[in-house]
Write an enzyme that holds these catalytic residues in place. Structure first.
Site, PDB file in Angstrom:
ATOM      1  CG  PHE A  71      -1.310 -49.832  19.333  1.00  0.00           C
ATOM      2  CD1 PHE A  71      -2.400 -49.545  18.535  1.00  0.00           C
ATOM      3  CD2 PHE A  71      -0.230 -50.498  18.763  1.00  0.00           C
ATOM      4  CE1 PHE A  71      -2.424 -49.915  17.199  1.00  0.00           C
ATOM      5  CE2 PHE A  71      -0.234 -50.866  17.429  1.00  0.00           C
ATOM      6  CZ  PHE A  71      -1.326 -50.579  16.638  1.00  0.00           C
ATOM      7  CD  GLN A 122       8.797 -54.227  18.016  1.00  0.00           C
ATOM      8  OE1 GLN A 122       8.385 -53.510  17.110  1.00  0.00           O
ATOM      9  NE2 GLN A 122       8.677 -53.909  19.278  1.00  0.00           N
ATOM     10  CG  HIS A 179       3.999 -57.204  15.155  1.00  0.00           C
ATOM     11  ND1 HIS A 179       2.844 -57.936  15.334  1.00  0.00           N
ATOM     12  CD2 HIS A 179       3.625 -55.899  15.155  1.00  0.00           C
ATOM     13  CE1 HIS A 179       1.821 -57.101  15.435  1.00  0.00           C
ATOM     14  NE2 HIS A 179       2.259 -55.862  15.329  1.00  0.00           N
ATOM     15  CG  LEU A 229       1.859 -56.265  10.979  1.00  0.00           C
ATOM     16  CD1 LEU A 229       2.829 -56.905  11.950  1.00  0.00           C
ATOM     17  CD2 LEU A 229       1.999 -54.760  11.028  1.00  0.00           C
ATOM     18  CD  GLU A 268       0.779 -53.761  19.545  1.00  0.00           C
ATOM     19  OE1 GLU A 268       1.874 -54.006  19.012  1.00  0.00           O
ATOM     20  OE2 GLU A 268       0.666 -53.076  20.568  1.00  0.00           O
ATOM     21  NE  ARG A 308       4.159 -54.002  18.086  1.00  0.00           N
ATOM     22  CZ  ARG A 308       4.189 -53.091  17.137  1.00  0.00           C
ATOM     23  NH1 ARG A 308       5.349 -52.720  16.626  1.00  0.00           N
ATOM     24  NH2 ARG A 308       3.087 -52.546  16.692  1.00  0.00           N
ATOM     25  CG  HIS A 313       7.016 -55.194  13.048  1.00  0.00           C
ATOM     26  ND1 HIS A 313       6.342 -55.095  11.858  1.00  0.00           N
ATOM     27  CD2 HIS A 313       6.574 -54.167  13.806  1.00  0.00           C
ATOM     28  CE1 HIS A 313       5.529 -54.052  11.893  1.00  0.00           C
ATOM     29  NE2 HIS A 313       5.666 -53.461  13.063  1.00  0.00           N
ATOM     30  NE  ARG A 327       8.526 -49.770  16.197  1.00  0.00           N
ATOM     31  CZ  ARG A 327       7.286 -49.845  15.686  1.00  0.00           C
ATOM     32  NH1 ARG A 327       6.350 -48.988  16.066  1.00  0.00           N
ATOM     33  NH2 ARG A 327       6.991 -50.767  14.793  1.00  0.00           N
TER      34      ARG A 327
HETATM   35  C1  LIG Z   1       3.967 -53.810   7.862  1.00  0.00           C
HETATM   36  C2  LIG Z   1       4.388 -52.717   8.800  1.00  0.00           C
HETATM   37  C3  LIG Z   1       3.446 -52.061   9.577  1.00  0.00           C
HETATM   38  C4  LIG Z   1       3.846 -51.049  10.453  1.00  0.00           C
HETATM   39  N1  LIG Z   1       2.890 -50.415  11.204  1.00  0.00           N
HETATM   40  C5  LIG Z   1       3.262 -49.400  12.025  1.00  0.00           C
HETATM   41  C6  LIG Z   1       2.278 -48.682  12.767  1.00  0.00           C
HETATM   42  O1  LIG Z   1       1.082 -48.927  12.666  1.00  0.00           O
HETATM   43  N2  LIG Z   1       2.715 -47.693  13.582  1.00  0.00           N
HETATM   44  C7  LIG Z   1       4.033 -47.365  13.713  1.00  0.00           C
HETATM   45  O2  LIG Z   1       4.347 -46.450  14.464  1.00  0.00           O
HETATM   46  N3  LIG Z   1       4.972 -48.011  12.993  1.00  0.00           N
HETATM   47  C8  LIG Z   1       4.622 -49.013  12.151  1.00  0.00           C
HETATM   48  N4  LIG Z   1       5.588 -49.664  11.429  1.00  0.00           N
HETATM   49  C9  LIG Z   1       6.974 -49.161  11.441  1.00  0.00           C
HETATM   50  C10 LIG Z   1       7.060 -47.897  10.586  1.00  0.00           C
HETATM   51  O3  LIG Z   1       6.226 -48.013   9.477  1.00  0.00           O
HETATM   52  C11 LIG Z   1       8.483 -47.625  10.105  1.00  0.00           C
HETATM   53  O4  LIG Z   1       9.389 -47.726  11.166  1.00  0.00           O
HETATM   54  C12 LIG Z   1       8.601 -46.221   9.507  1.00  0.00           C
HETATM   55  O5  LIG Z   1       7.567 -45.991   8.588  1.00  0.00           O
HETATM   56  C13 LIG Z   1       9.959 -46.032   8.861  1.00  0.00           C
HETATM   57  O6  LIG Z   1       9.964 -44.833   8.135  1.00  0.00           O
HETATM   58  P1  LIG Z   1      11.298 -44.319   7.465  1.00  0.00           P
HETATM   59  O7  LIG Z   1      10.972 -43.012   6.841  1.00  0.00           O
HETATM   60  O8  LIG Z   1      12.398 -44.366   8.444  1.00  0.00           O
HETATM   61  O9  LIG Z   1      11.667 -45.410   6.349  1.00  0.00           O
HETATM   62  P2  LIG Z   1      10.850 -46.090   5.143  1.00  0.00           P
HETATM   63  O10 LIG Z   1       9.468 -45.614   5.016  1.00  0.00           O
HETATM   64  O11 LIG Z   1      11.084 -47.546   5.269  1.00  0.00           O
HETATM   65  O12 LIG Z   1      11.647 -45.553   3.875  1.00  0.00           O
HETATM   66  C14 LIG Z   1      12.962 -45.944   3.578  1.00  0.00           C
HETATM   67  C15 LIG Z   1      13.409 -45.231   2.330  1.00  0.00           C
HETATM   68  O13 LIG Z   1      14.802 -45.443   2.111  1.00  0.00           O
HETATM   69  C16 LIG Z   1      15.022 -45.674   0.744  1.00  0.00           C
HETATM   70  N5  LIG Z   1      16.248 -46.451   0.577  1.00  0.00           N
HETATM   71  C17 LIG Z   1      16.679 -47.497   1.319  1.00  0.00           C
HETATM   72  N6  LIG Z   1      17.841 -47.966   0.834  1.00  0.00           N
HETATM   73  C18 LIG Z   1      18.156 -47.197  -0.242  1.00  0.00           C
HETATM   74  C19 LIG Z   1      19.223 -47.185  -1.184  1.00  0.00           C
HETATM   75  N7  LIG Z   1      20.209 -48.075  -1.166  1.00  0.00           N
HETATM   76  N8  LIG Z   1      19.224 -46.230  -2.146  1.00  0.00           N
HETATM   77  C20 LIG Z   1      18.216 -45.327  -2.229  1.00  0.00           C
HETATM   78  N9  LIG Z   1      17.177 -45.312  -1.369  1.00  0.00           N
HETATM   79  C21 LIG Z   1      17.150 -46.222  -0.383  1.00  0.00           C
HETATM   80  C22 LIG Z   1      13.773 -46.412   0.282  1.00  0.00           C
HETATM   81  O14 LIG Z   1      13.617 -46.308  -1.106  1.00  0.00           O
HETATM   82  C23 LIG Z   1      12.688 -45.672   1.062  1.00  0.00           C
HETATM   83  O15 LIG Z   1      12.277 -44.545   0.366  1.00  0.00           O
HETATM   84  C24 LIG Z   1       5.209 -50.687  10.554  1.00  0.00           C
HETATM   85  C25 LIG Z   1       6.153 -51.337   9.765  1.00  0.00           C
HETATM   86  C26 LIG Z   1       5.759 -52.361   8.930  1.00  0.00           C
HETATM   87  C27 LIG Z   1       6.825 -53.086   8.157  1.00  0.00           C
END
Ligand SMILES: Cc1cc2nc3c(=O)[nH]c(=O)nc-3n(C[C@H](O)[C@H](O)[C@H](O)COP(=O)(O)OP(=O)(O)OC[C@H]3O[C@@H](n4cnc5c(N)ncnc54)[C@H](O)[C@@H]3O)c2cc1C
Length: 569
Positions: A114, A229, A231, A241, A244, A275, A341, A383
């Site tokens: 990566f 960031q 991507h 997306l 990567e 990135r 991203h 990142r």
């Molecule tokens: C398409 C894509 C691919 C990715 N691929 C990778 C990868 O391969 N490797 C890697 O390391 N990272 C990757 N990332 C980044 C990574 O997925 C995220 O940074 C990480 O999963 C975030 O997790 P989290 O638990 O912080 O939030 P999230 O999983 O985004 O969850 C956010 C939560 O907050 C809740 N929420 C938000 N606002 C409110 C509100 N007002 N009221 C109630 N609930 C709310 C939502 O309902 C949700 O449950 C990727 C991101 C994307 C977009």
């Protein structure tokens, strides 16, 4: 009034990891505006980092160094040390929970290359890694469903803070429009990223920064928001997306002249430079007229990988190309462009997830944050891929442990229900009774265009100031937004107006921080200040909401092992 010892907002990897630490000893609830398994974590494709050394020798020190260098030395090294140290154990724990990682021939967890990582250390489940991890955790949460209360499709409206103590929140039931006050000893925000303010983004519709704005409005500063960031490989015109992992498996980037242009920009790492560097290189090719047929995209060529490898390692990426732009990567190169991203900035925390409100380490009592909405900061100004899933699980867990420890002490705080409900009712009422002269869709689209063109991969003073002026104008229009549904049942229009308000508010913070930071570091690349300036800018931005608008302050970066040096790949 509802009450729980600890309330977590967000059911992605960070929120669920935290809940699992708390539920055996205290009463914990998770609130999520989407059904838990629809959280954006489930969309993660490429992998999760750990120095397991399954395909070549690797070490925690190298993972740490790569991350510090990747962050352009803005990452806090105490936090990066923990992230990389806890990584292997975190992967094995996920595996034992039933997360189905792809395997090597010998049966070990497979690891792929990566960007910015000096060894292959991305553990993956084909190109659906986030899905595998999120479902493994959700199963564990379900197993403890008597101990963890889930509020699915409830929306966070405001955070309650009095006398520097966090006391709970106001939430809105999307299904029937009811408001509830929740009293809690500890509150954890795990509300994810906020890429939706940009036109081209890989982020889910839900990524609108509600959590960071609720914190900001309650007096919490936002850290390093200017570090957004891009991507390098979003599907052209869509932003969806292409992981990567596609380059990790050997994909090439090719310009309109048929050149593998990364040779010019990062000869040692080529397509696997970090990135920020690949996105800038791509944007430069496009801006200088070397896009495909002179258009705003370049090609990602995977054809030489062959059908078998693509179907085994990148099946989702292939399907997304077919479904969204009608291109099959087995037979044709894929048109791609940089896509917004990830949000490096967010709610400032210490290494245990306590929210920190100044440069002296002062905690906001009872308030915690983890995952993408938090800024610990392990990613600094840029990142590295696969470090974010890792961060969500490692620091979700640590934050859960810290919140558990804290919440065992104090009693549930007092809350004056009418007093905390009043401003929320007023906000909703103002939306329902607005003059209705402005189209919400137009405001949203203009914001997205504005952020893309004035605060993009490259940014300069003139564009940023123009962008800021525009956002302020849009904020005024938003107050006069038109809403047709004034009902209570699944009023998505209301939610969209609220979310647009959040996006406008944090866009202003991004622009203010970007105007002030007169240097180029990581993802923040100023055309008028093209060099990194450690003398003046080796520091984190803290943006505060005051009566007179946004006030910027700064705090030092934690440097332990690695002194800043020139970043070459
Ligand atoms: C398409 C894509 C691919 C990715 N691929 C990778 C990868 O391969 N490797 C890697 O390391 N990272 C990757 N990332 C980044 C990574 O997925 C995220 O940074 C990480 O999963 C975030 O997790 P989290 O638990 O912080 O939030 P999230 O999983 O985004 O969850 C956010 C939560 O907050 C809740 N929420 C938000 N606002 C409110 C509100 N007002 N009221 C109630 N609930 C709310 C939502 O309902 C949700 O449950 C990727 C991101 C994307 C977009």
């Amino acid at each position: 009034m509802l009450q729980h010892d600890v309330v977590i907002v967000g059911s992605g990897l960070a929120g669920m990891s935290a809940a699992l630490e708390i539920c055996e000893q205290l009463d914990v609830a998770i609130i999520s505006k989407v059904y838990p398994t629809r959280s954006h974590s489930g969309a993660a494709q490429g992998g999760v980092a750990a120095s397991l050394g399954n395909s070549e020798p690797d070490s925690q020190e190298e993972h740490m160094y790569d991350t510090v260098k990747g962050s352009d030395f803005l990452g806090d090294q105490d936090a990066i040390d923990i992230l990389t140290r806890d990584a292997p154990e975190t992967i094995y724990k996920l595996e034992h929970m039933g997360c189905v990682f792809s395997r090597t021939k010998e049966g070990k967890i497979a690891q792929r290359a990566f960007g910015g990582h000096s060894h292959p250390r991305a553990c993956y489940a084909a190109d659906r890694t986030g899905h595998a991890m999120l479902h493994a955790l959700y199963e564990q949460v379900m197993k403890r469903s008597k101990r963890i209360t889930i509020y699915p499709e409830w929306y966070l409206m405001s955070l309650i803070v009095r006398d520097n103590v966090c006391r709970g929140m106001v939430i809105y039931d999307i299904r029937n429009g009811n408001l509830e006050v929740v009293r809690a000893i500890g509150v954890i925000f795990a509300t994810g990223g906020y890429g939706r303010a940009y036109k081209i983004t890989s982020n889910a519709f839900a990524n609108t920064g509600d959590g960071i704005i609720a914190a900001f409005r309650a007096g919490v500063p936002l850290e390093d928001m200017e570090c957004v960031q891009f991507h390098p490989t979003g599907l052209f015109g869509q932003g969806i997306l292409v992981s990567e992992a596609a380059r990790g498996e050997g994909g090439y980037l090719v310009n309109g002249k048929g050149e593998r242009f990364m040779e010019k920009y990062a000869p040692a790492k080529m397509e696997l430079a970090p990135r920020d560097i690949v996105s800038r290189s791509e944007q430069k090719e496009i801006d200088e007229g070397r896009g495909i047929d002179g258009k705003d995209y370049v090609h990602l060529d995977l054809r030489h990988l062959g059908k078998e490898k693509i179907m085994e390692r990148l099946p989702q990426v292939r399907q997304l190309g077919i479904d969204f732009i009608g291109v099959d990567c087995i037979t044709d190169p894929v048109p791609i462009q940089p896509t917004v991203h990830y949000s490096m900035g967010g709610i400032p925390t210490d290494i245990d997830g306590h929210v920190i409100i100044d440069d002296k380490g002062t905690k906001l009592t009872g308030f915690f944050a983890a995952g993408e909405c938090a800024c610990i900061s392990v990613h600094g100004a840029n990142r590295l891929g696969t470090n974010s899933l890792l961060e969500a699980v490692v620091f979700g867990k640590r934050t859960g442990i810290a919140a558990l420890k804290f919440a065992k002490g104090p009693r549930l705080p007092d809350i004056n229900e009418d007093e905390v409900l009043a401003p929320v009712k007023e906000e909703i009422n103002a939306i329902f009774t607005s003059p209705g002269t402005e189209s919400i869709n137009d405001i949203r689209n203009t914001l997205k265009e504005n952020m893309m063109s004035n605060c993009g991969v490259f940014r300069g003073k003139e564009g940023l100031e123009k962008g800021l002026k525009k956002v302020r104008e849009l904020k005024r229009k938003h107050k006069k937004g038109k809403i047709t549904d004034k009902g209570k049942i699944f009023n998505n229009e209301l939610i969209e107006v609220l979310e647009l308000g959040h996006m406008l508010e944090f866009s202003e913070v991004i622009l203010k921080g970007a105007i002030a930071r007169k240097e180029s570091r990581g993802a923040h690349s100023r055309t008028d200040f093209p060099k990194r300036d450690d003398q003046n800018w080796l520091k984190h931005t803290l943006a505060y909401l005051t009566k007179n608008g946004i006030d910027l302050k700064y705090k030092p970066v934690t440097i332990t092992k690695y002194q800043p040096e020139e970043r070459k790949y």
